[in-house]
Design a protein around this motif. Sequence first.
Motif, PDB file in Angstrom:
ATOM      1  N   GLU A 357      84.325  23.536  80.323  1.00  0.00           N
ATOM      2  CA  GLU A 357      82.967  22.995  80.179  1.00  0.00           C
ATOM      3  C   GLU A 357      81.963  23.863  80.939  1.00  0.00           C
ATOM      4  O   GLU A 357      80.823  24.049  80.494  1.00  0.00           O
ATOM      5  CB  GLU A 357      82.928  21.549  80.672  1.00  0.00           C
ATOM      6  CG  GLU A 357      81.655  20.788  80.334  1.00  0.00           C
ATOM      7  CD  GLU A 357      81.546  20.377  78.871  1.00  0.00           C
ATOM      8  OE1 GLU A 357      80.522  19.774  78.513  1.00  0.00           O
ATOM      9  OE2 GLU A 357      82.473  20.655  78.089  1.00  0.00           O
ATOM     10  N   ARG A 360      81.057  26.763  78.784  1.00  0.00           N
ATOM     11  CA  ARG A 360      80.205  26.343  77.663  1.00  0.00           C
ATOM     12  C   ARG A 360      78.740  26.234  78.082  1.00  0.00           C
ATOM     13  O   ARG A 360      77.846  26.558  77.313  1.00  0.00           O
ATOM     14  CB  ARG A 360      80.687  24.996  77.115  1.00  0.00           C
ATOM     15  CG  ARG A 360      82.024  25.054  76.365  1.00  0.00           C
ATOM     16  CD  ARG A 360      82.446  23.651  75.954  1.00  0.00           C
ATOM     17  NE  ARG A 360      83.749  23.624  75.317  1.00  0.00           N
ATOM     18  CZ  ARG A 360      83.956  23.769  74.000  1.00  0.00           C
ATOM     19  NH1 ARG A 360      82.923  23.950  73.204  1.00  0.00           N
ATOM     20  NH2 ARG A 360      85.161  23.724  73.497  1.00  0.00           N
ATOM     21  N   ARG A 444      91.206  22.440  75.482  1.00  0.00           N
ATOM     22  CA  ARG A 444      90.243  23.352  76.103  1.00  0.00           C
ATOM     23  C   ARG A 444      90.941  24.620  76.589  1.00  0.00           C
ATOM     24  O   ARG A 444      90.380  25.722  76.505  1.00  0.00           O
ATOM     25  CB  ARG A 444      89.536  22.642  77.256  1.00  0.00           C
ATOM     26  CG  ARG A 444      88.579  21.529  76.804  1.00  0.00           C
ATOM     27  CD  ARG A 444      88.053  20.771  78.010  1.00  0.00           C
ATOM     28  NE  ARG A 444      87.152  19.692  77.691  1.00  0.00           N
ATOM     29  CZ  ARG A 444      85.824  19.797  77.627  1.00  0.00           C
ATOM     30  NH1 ARG A 444      85.248  20.974  77.828  1.00  0.00           N
ATOM     31  NH2 ARG A 444      85.068  18.746  77.353  1.00  0.00           N
ATOM     32  N   ARG A 639      76.212  24.700  72.220  1.00  0.00           N
ATOM     33  CA  ARG A 639      76.979  25.179  71.071  1.00  0.00           C
ATOM     34  C   ARG A 639      76.716  26.668  70.930  1.00  0.00           C
ATOM     35  O   ARG A 639      75.576  27.084  70.686  1.00  0.00           O
ATOM     36  CB  ARG A 639      76.546  24.467  69.779  1.00  0.00           C
ATOM     37  CG  ARG A 639      77.000  23.018  69.702  1.00  0.00           C
ATOM     38  CD  ARG A 639      78.497  22.917  69.387  1.00  0.00           C
ATOM     39  NE  ARG A 639      78.919  21.538  69.204  1.00  0.00           N
ATOM     40  CZ  ARG A 639      79.403  20.774  70.169  1.00  0.00           C
ATOM     41  NH1 ARG A 639      79.508  21.254  71.391  1.00  0.00           N
ATOM     42  NH2 ARG A 639      79.768  19.537  69.922  1.00  0.00           N
TER      43      ARG A 639
END
Length: 678
Positions: A357, A360, A444, A639
């Motif tokens: 995360e 990202r 992940r 994204r």
Amino acid sequence: MSEDLVRLLDGNTFVVSEESGDVDASPTIPTGLFSFDTRFLSRWILTVDGVRLSPLTVDDIEYFEARFFLVPATSTPLTDPAVSVIRQRSIDGGLTERLIVVNHQADPVDLRVRVDVGSDFADLFEIKDVRHKKGTYYARVEDGCLRLGYQRAEFRRETVVSSTTPAQVDENGLSYEVHIGPHAEWVTELRVRALGVHGRGIRESLEGRPVRPRRELRRDLERWLAEAPRLTCDCESLTRTYRRSLVDLAALRFTPLTTGGRSLPAAGLPWFMAVFGRDSILTSLQALPFAPDLAATTLRLLALTQGSVLDDFREEEPGKILHELRYGESIGFEEQPHSPYFGSADATPLYVVLLDEYERWSGDADTVRRLERAGRAALRWIDEYGDLLGDGYVRYQRRNERTGLDNQCWKDSWDSISYRDGRLPGLPRATCELQGNAYDAKRRGARLARQFWGDPVYADRLEREAAELKQRFNRDFWVADGEYYALALDADGRQVDALSSNIGHLLWSGIVDESRAGRIAEHLLGPRLFSGWGVRTFATGQARYNPVGYHVGTVWPFDNSFIAWGLRRYGYDREAARIAEGIIDAADLFHGRLPEAFAGYDRELTRYPVHYPTACSPQAWSTGTPLLLLRTMLGMDPRGDHLVARPAVPVKVGRIELLDIPGRWGKADVFGRGRADR
């Protein structure tokens, strides 16, 4: 903790006092000045002519500074006080207190001002479980200062109290004979230093940085707030709560030696002012769009302290992420295993979740590559050590029978995992959210392996294992007669069938079959779990349900933030909004600062959320709760190389905008907008 207590903190140095500013140590509540798990002041009582002072008000200036406005306790409503006292206190690696005694009369006054001082040098673990100390105490007067000390072998702690004006110093405190002219004032400043071995400041010796003066703390807070996204909102309470969250996150930051001067969040005041693997990971997840550096530091520190050997005392295993790291006396003499202690089964898969995360949101591929070994070791632990029975499920089994934790999931109190009839299952236990964590970590981890570690074969294997786990989980954990997921499986593979908030964590992990998500949402927002303020940890009707039970009926704000995030993931936007509304309403009634937990009573019974008596406040993942709720309400999601903001959920907080968001895209303009649905 009582709401009447005043708390000041800077990282894991903190002071908890009465509203008068006095400290008179309690055997059950950690009042006093603490630093790195040792109490350096257990007595700090101010008197004027032998009389203690009563508070008029407390001015909570910042998390590290407060003013106490006081009058002698002999004052009555029918007589105006002849003198008043202002105590201006700040935390700066120790304690600095400026005393101002004001004469309100037209005649001069002569007063005896005294501060009684004492220290028991208690380890934080001793506050609840008092043990006979094995070292020696000393108190002496040196060069006009009071020096209190405690030594046991090589373990040494000292408290040194000095004054800017001459004082009569004895082994129990400092006294002043004060003459104050008409309508004049007398001022002195007291300085309390907390010292470790070799007479060095405890913070300098354990963090590797000098004490920061108050002005530097203030500049640092201003920078921290300036770098955070700006919130504009029609709802004043949400704006206040957002700022409170940012300030409390700043207050909870501390800097261990191994982090290269960077900070990560301590878990919570007063009991958990230390590194906690699970808490630091989840708080970093909550705060990622707002303070990504916390995640980067957390990932690096947890990699440096990752398990490498088998050690039953510390419950360490290769690849395992620590549970808790402490610095007190009981740790140094191995009376407690927290040096560090590894007794949590969820921190290790959650480490991989945070690693993915973080990339990202930040685009920091270099960090992901540098931490490849740690990420792979964590994934390997899931299968090699987490799967105790070889059936593909992560379980925990206490290996330290003397001081280890029975439950090593986030609900880690002794009675938190039970059947609906109240019986406790045997060990090892496989709680449902642990399987969701493992599933999420494998998926992940597959992305990281394919995109950053150059290992598509490993990625394929992880994806296959995740799919198999999801299928197996939805078969074995589904309670057919209640249409929800069991809290756990026991050692024999039987369902531990209590209905709990843990099912909400399954949604944000993604392990729930789409066909069953609707029933989970209904349970979470149904009357057995949803109090109106938030989702209870345990549903009503379960034998161990207790609205003021730590993990068996209270409402935990952090729990609700992840549940709301999961509901949004599965498309249950209105349900997520109801949880957000309840928690934001509760935050407003807690003056913007959500506690660790509050009682699970129905909202219809009380106009206010009911305090849980020993809740930490501030507490890191409660502080992060409004941040994750904002992300959820606004549909904030990275994204590729850009930001996606889905339509906002219809939550009744007015128009919401977040501006100047840090991240891989530099700064976005309008991040997301929400409108009221009144």
